[in-house]
Design a protein around this motif. Structure first.
Motif, PDB file in Angstrom:
ATOM      1  N   GLU A 172       0.856  -1.188   0.000  1.00  0.00           N
ATOM      2  CA  GLU A 172       0.000   0.000   0.000  1.00  0.00           C
ATOM      3  C   GLU A 172       0.894   1.242   0.000  1.00  0.00           C
ATOM      4  O   GLU A 172       1.550   1.534   0.995  1.00  0.00           O
ATOM      5  CB  GLU A 172      -0.888  -0.013   1.239  1.00  0.00           C
ATOM      6  CG  GLU A 172      -1.888   1.122   1.322  1.00  0.00           C
ATOM      7  CD  GLU A 172      -2.725   1.034   2.587  1.00  0.00           C
ATOM      8  OE1 GLU A 172      -3.215   2.095   3.030  1.00  0.00           O
ATOM      9  OE2 GLU A 172      -2.872  -0.083   3.139  1.00  0.00           O
ATOM     10  N   PRO A 173       0.953   1.974  -1.120  1.00  0.00           N
ATOM     11  CA  PRO A 173       1.917   3.076  -1.237  1.00  0.00           C
ATOM     12  C   PRO A 173       1.666   4.197  -0.233  1.00  0.00           C
ATOM     13  O   PRO A 173       0.523   4.561   0.051  1.00  0.00           O
ATOM     14  CB  PRO A 173       1.705   3.580  -2.668  1.00  0.00           C
ATOM     15  CG  PRO A 173       1.047   2.447  -3.390  1.00  0.00           C
ATOM     16  CD  PRO A 173       0.189   1.783  -2.361  1.00  0.00           C
ATOM     17  N   ASP A 174       2.740   4.724   0.283  1.00  0.00           N
ATOM     18  CA  ASP A 174       2.717   5.915   1.128  1.00  0.00           C
ATOM     19  C   ASP A 174       4.091   6.567   1.006  1.00  0.00           C
ATOM     20  O   ASP A 174       5.031   5.952   0.485  1.00  0.00           O
ATOM     21  CB  ASP A 174       2.403   5.559   2.581  1.00  0.00           C
ATOM     22  CG  ASP A 174       1.901   6.753   3.377  1.00  0.00           C
ATOM     23  OD1 ASP A 174       1.860   7.870   2.818  1.00  0.00           O
ATOM     24  OD2 ASP A 174       1.559   6.581   4.566  1.00  0.00           O
ATOM     25  N   VAL A 175       4.224   7.793   1.439  1.00  0.00           N
ATOM     26  CA  VAL A 175       5.492   8.507   1.326  1.00  0.00           C
ATOM     27  C   VAL A 175       5.750   9.304   2.597  1.00  0.00           C
ATOM     28  O   VAL A 175       4.844   9.568   3.383  1.00  0.00           O
ATOM     29  CB  VAL A 175       5.507   9.473   0.109  1.00  0.00           C
ATOM     30  CG1 VAL A 175       5.402   8.710  -1.197  1.00  0.00           C
ATOM     31  CG2 VAL A 175       4.377  10.505   0.208  1.00  0.00           C
ATOM     32  N   PRO A 181       9.280   6.671  -0.717  1.00  0.00           N
ATOM     33  CA  PRO A 181       8.315   5.630  -0.352  1.00  0.00           C
ATOM     34  C   PRO A 181       8.505   5.129   1.071  1.00  0.00           C
ATOM     35  O   PRO A 181       9.617   4.757   1.472  1.00  0.00           O
ATOM     36  CB  PRO A 181       8.603   4.520  -1.373  1.00  0.00           C
ATOM     37  CG  PRO A 181       9.187   5.228  -2.548  1.00  0.00           C
ATOM     38  CD  PRO A 181      10.002   6.340  -1.968  1.00  0.00           C
ATOM     39  N   ARG A 182       7.425   5.144   1.808  1.00  0.00           N
ATOM     40  CA  ARG A 182       7.366   4.550   3.147  1.00  0.00           C
ATOM     41  C   ARG A 182       6.032   3.798   3.181  1.00  0.00           C
ATOM     42  O   ARG A 182       5.031   4.270   3.713  1.00  0.00           O
ATOM     43  CB  ARG A 182       7.429   5.620   4.237  1.00  0.00           C
ATOM     44  CG  ARG A 182       8.742   6.378   4.289  1.00  0.00           C
ATOM     45  CD  ARG A 182       9.914   5.467   4.648  1.00  0.00           C
ATOM     46  NE  ARG A 182      11.172   6.178   4.826  1.00  0.00           N
ATOM     47  CZ  ARG A 182      12.083   6.349   3.868  1.00  0.00           C
ATOM     48  NH1 ARG A 182      11.863   5.871   2.649  1.00  0.00           N
ATOM     49  NH2 ARG A 182      13.215   6.989   4.108  1.00  0.00           N
ATOM     50  N   ASP A 183       6.052   2.599   2.610  1.00  0.00           N
ATOM     51  CA  ASP A 183       4.835   1.878   2.282  1.00  0.00           C
ATOM     52  C   ASP A 183       4.354   0.994   3.431  1.00  0.00           C
ATOM     53  O   ASP A 183       5.126   0.568   4.284  1.00  0.00           O
ATOM     54  CB  ASP A 183       5.072   1.005   1.042  1.00  0.00           C
ATOM     55  CG  ASP A 183       5.556   1.825  -0.158  1.00  0.00           C
ATOM     56  OD1 ASP A 183       5.105   2.976  -0.303  1.00  0.00           O
ATOM     57  OD2 ASP A 183       6.378   1.315  -0.932  1.00  0.00           O
ATOM     58  N   THR A 184       3.064   0.692   3.405  1.00  0.00           N
ATOM     59  CA  THR A 184       2.480  -0.300   4.296  1.00  0.00           C
ATOM     60  C   THR A 184       2.437  -1.631   3.549  1.00  0.00           C
ATOM     61  O   THR A 184       1.970  -1.689   2.407  1.00  0.00           O
ATOM     62  CB  THR A 184       1.066   0.102   4.725  1.00  0.00           C
ATOM     63  OG1 THR A 184       1.129   1.364   5.396  1.00  0.00           O
ATOM     64  CG2 THR A 184       0.465  -0.924   5.672  1.00  0.00           C
ATOM     65  N   VAL A 185       2.941  -2.678   4.180  1.00  0.00           N
ATOM     66  CA  VAL A 185       3.022  -3.992   3.534  1.00  0.00           C
ATOM     67  C   VAL A 185       2.117  -4.966   4.278  1.00  0.00           C
ATOM     68  O   VAL A 185       2.253  -5.153   5.493  1.00  0.00           O
ATOM     69  CB  VAL A 185       4.473  -4.515   3.524  1.00  0.00           C
ATOM     70  CG1 VAL A 185       4.530  -5.893   2.874  1.00  0.00           C
ATOM     71  CG2 VAL A 185       5.381  -3.544   2.777  1.00  0.00           C
ATOM     72  N   HIS A 186       1.198  -5.572   3.531  1.00  0.00           N
ATOM     73  CA  HIS A 186       0.298  -6.581   4.084  1.00  0.00           C
ATOM     74  C   HIS A 186       0.724  -7.946   3.566  1.00  0.00           C
ATOM     75  O   HIS A 186       0.905  -8.135   2.357  1.00  0.00           O
ATOM     76  CB  HIS A 186      -1.143  -6.296   3.667  1.00  0.00           C
ATOM     77  CG  HIS A 186      -1.625  -4.929   4.029  1.00  0.00           C
ATOM     78  ND1 HIS A 186      -2.103  -4.606   5.281  1.00  0.00           N
ATOM     79  CD2 HIS A 186      -1.693  -3.774   3.296  1.00  0.00           C
ATOM     80  CE1 HIS A 186      -2.453  -3.331   5.311  1.00  0.00           C
ATOM     81  NE2 HIS A 186      -2.218  -2.801   4.123  1.00  0.00           N
ATOM     82  N   LEU A 187       0.893  -8.911   4.463  1.00  0.00           N
ATOM     83  CA  LEU A 187       1.306 -10.259   4.088  1.00  0.00           C
ATOM     84  C   LEU A 187       0.266 -11.265   4.551  1.00  0.00           C
ATOM     85  O   LEU A 187      -0.171 -11.227   5.704  1.00  0.00           O
ATOM     86  CB  LEU A 187       2.670 -10.602   4.693  1.00  0.00           C
ATOM     87  CG  LEU A 187       3.806  -9.640   4.296  1.00  0.00           C
ATOM     88  CD1 LEU A 187       4.258  -8.841   5.508  1.00  0.00           C
ATOM     89  CD2 LEU A 187       4.967 -10.396   3.694  1.00  0.00           C
ATOM     90  N   ASP A 188      -0.103 -12.152   3.662  1.00  0.00           N
ATOM     91  CA  ASP A 188      -1.154 -13.126   3.941  1.00  0.00           C
ATOM     92  C   ASP A 188      -0.617 -14.540   3.723  1.00  0.00           C
ATOM     93  O   ASP A 188      -0.731 -15.113   2.640  1.00  0.00           O
ATOM     94  CB  ASP A 188      -2.365 -12.869   3.037  1.00  0.00           C
ATOM     95  CG  ASP A 188      -3.538 -13.776   3.356  1.00  0.00           C
ATOM     96  OD1 ASP A 188      -3.515 -14.426   4.419  1.00  0.00           O
ATOM     97  OD2 ASP A 188      -4.478 -13.850   2.532  1.00  0.00           O
ATOM     98  N   GLY A 189       0.008 -15.096   4.756  1.00  0.00           N
ATOM     99  CA  GLY A 189       0.513 -16.458   4.678  1.00  0.00           C
ATOM    100  C   GLY A 189       1.568 -16.654   3.609  1.00  0.00           C
ATOM    101  O   GLY A 189       1.531 -17.629   2.850  1.00  0.00           O
ATOM    102  N   VAL A 190       2.547 -15.760   3.554  1.00  0.00           N
ATOM    103  CA  VAL A 190       3.568 -15.800   2.509  1.00  0.00           C
ATOM    104  C   VAL A 190       4.681 -16.774   2.892  1.00  0.00           C
ATOM    105  O   VAL A 190       5.215 -16.729   4.004  1.00  0.00           O
ATOM    106  CB  VAL A 190       4.158 -14.395   2.266  1.00  0.00           C
ATOM    107  CG1 VAL A 190       5.217 -14.443   1.167  1.00  0.00           C
ATOM    108  CG2 VAL A 190       3.055 -13.418   1.902  1.00  0.00           C
ATOM    109  N   GLU A 191       5.045 -17.645   1.968  1.00  0.00           N
ATOM    110  CA  GLU A 191       6.151 -18.570   2.206  1.00  0.00           C
ATOM    111  C   GLU A 191       7.475 -17.819   2.083  1.00  0.00           C
ATOM    112  O   GLU A 191       7.739 -17.192   1.054  1.00  0.00           O
ATOM    113  CB  GLU A 191       6.119 -19.717   1.202  1.00  0.00           C
ATOM    114  CG  GLU A 191       7.233 -20.729   1.398  1.00  0.00           C
ATOM    115  CD  GLU A 191       7.182 -21.862   0.404  1.00  0.00           C
ATOM    116  OE1 GLU A 191       8.077 -22.731   0.451  1.00  0.00           O
ATOM    117  OE2 GLU A 191       6.246 -21.876  -0.436  1.00  0.00           O
ATOM    118  N   PRO A 192       8.308 -17.878   3.101  1.00  0.00           N
ATOM    119  CA  PRO A 192       9.589 -17.148   3.026  1.00  0.00           C
ATOM    120  C   PRO A 192      10.488 -17.684   1.914  1.00  0.00           C
ATOM    121  O   PRO A 192      10.547 -18.894   1.673  1.00  0.00           O
ATOM    122  CB  PRO A 192      10.210 -17.401   4.397  1.00  0.00           C
ATOM    123  CG  PRO A 192       9.077 -17.775   5.285  1.00  0.00           C
ATOM    124  CD  PRO A 192       8.114 -18.510   4.405  1.00  0.00           C
TER     125      PRO A 192
END
Length: 375
Positions: A172-175, A181-192
């Protein structure tokens, strides 16, 4: 020319030429619009600048922390809009300390670790591990190939990297105030992509100290550039038939900017030296040390001084410039907006004041002067 103790001046001259060619006011405005300077990144990557201080056997360029920080100081002078600190000094440090390698081509970023972050490692460290949650104010997340994070588990702190192209990653872009860029990152069960235990002594406090040191060094460079720009303008601008630099009120502003730049540069160099020595004692790839105390006082003091200087020097520089300093066409705002943004990252004034107090108290009355004078 920038002089940094123990660092090859050719490296600094080369970096300075690159950033000067790619970071004039027009190019910085274009990068702000685009989200980052992709061409600058590619040229810096060809030179290996982002991976200085990352061991060669881990995909880095070799060299030490002083070289990497010196390059950051040069980048700060020009406001280079690329994830330079995040890729090597932070992400590369975490990965290499955990026995992992970096990709010597792709930009990386690091989750700073802020109040409100909800990252968790489901399934525990192992093949079933999945990263879930939200991370806030992640620098350059939209431009990074991977996002590196320090996540707690029952087995201790884990270094984990996830690809931003994964379907479970939403950026989610933000500055910040400077348009970085100082973004918000949403992770949904991501495999590393990779996962390993963090090096001894590496925890969220060590990461904040490392991030603060990186920001202090870029702020030192920006303050130096601000001082030089303000001095040049004051000698060039004429009022009542003579340069405004000859007026006592303007001279006072020039002195304030110059002394703030000098103090922060000195504090940054001392903090960098203390941290580099702690790295050596920790074996090169880890955190500050197993105790987590080495360099803590120097970094805390340097970041607090840099935060305060950002306010004081920016005010004096803009007063010396007058109205032109507020225009988009004049480059002063590229420095002042970055300084005001960086002072809030990896610890504001209150954060570091609270941490300095116990360190000073622990030194005791007899140890106060040696602590301040000798670290």
């Amino acid at each position: 020319m920038i002089d940094y103790p123990g660092v090859d001046p050719v490296l600094l001259e080369t970096a300075d030429r690159l950033f000067a060619a790619c970071c004039d006011n027009r190019q910085l405005l274009a990068a702000e619009e685009a989200g980052w300077a992709k061409d600058l990144w590619e040229r810096a990557a060809e030179m290996g600048l982002p991976w200085i201080s990352v061991p060669e056997d881990r995909g880095g360029s070799g060299g030490g922390l002083p070289e990497a920080l010196a390059v950051l100081r040069v980048a700060g002078r020009h406001g280079a809009p690329i994830p330079l600190a995040e890729t090597g000094v932070l992400a590369g440090w975490l990965l290499a300390g955990a026995g992992l390698s970096v990709d010597p081509a792709s930009p990386l970023t690091v989750v700073p670790g802020r109040d409100g972050d909800t990252l968790r490692l489901d399934g525990g460290p192992g093949p079933d591990a999945r990263l879930t949650g939200t991370a806030h104010r992640v620098p350059w997340a939209r431009a990074a190939a991977r996002i590196v994070a320090l996540v707690g588990s029952d087995d201790g702190w884990q270094v984990v990297a996830v690809p931003t192209a994964d379907v479970g990653v939403r950026v989610e872009p933000d500055v910040n105030l400077a348009g970085e860029p100082r973004d918000t990152v949403h992770l949904d069960g991501v495999e590393p992509a990779v996962l390993a235990p963090a090096a001894a002594g590496v925890d969220p406090d060590a990461l904040v100290r490392r991030g603060a040191l990186a920001r202090v060094m870029t702020m030192a460079g920006a303050l130096e550039a601000m001082s030089e720009l303000t001095l040049a303008y004051a000698h060039q601008r004429r009022q009542f038939g003579r340069p405004v630099a000859t007026f006592q009120a303007v001279q006072q502003h020039l002195v304030v900017v110059a002394q703030e730049a000098a103090v922060v540069t000195m504090a940054a160099t001392v903090a960098a030296t203390a941290t580099a020595r702690a790295d050596e004692r920790a074996g090169g790839g880890g955190g500050s040390s197993s105790s987590g105390r080495d360099g803590a006082f120097e970094v805390a003091a340097a970041k607090l001084l840099a935060n305060q200087a950002a306010h004081t020097a920016t005010r004096a520089a803009h007063q010396a410039h007058g109205a032109i300093g507020m225009t988009q066409e004049y480059p002063l705002h590229q420095l002042s907006r970055r300084l005001w943004s960086w002072r809030k990252e990896y610890g504001d004034d209150r954060y570091w004041t609270v941490r300095l107090g116990p360190l000073i108290d622990a030194a005791g009355a007899d140890g106060l002067y040696p602590l301040i004078a000798g670290g």
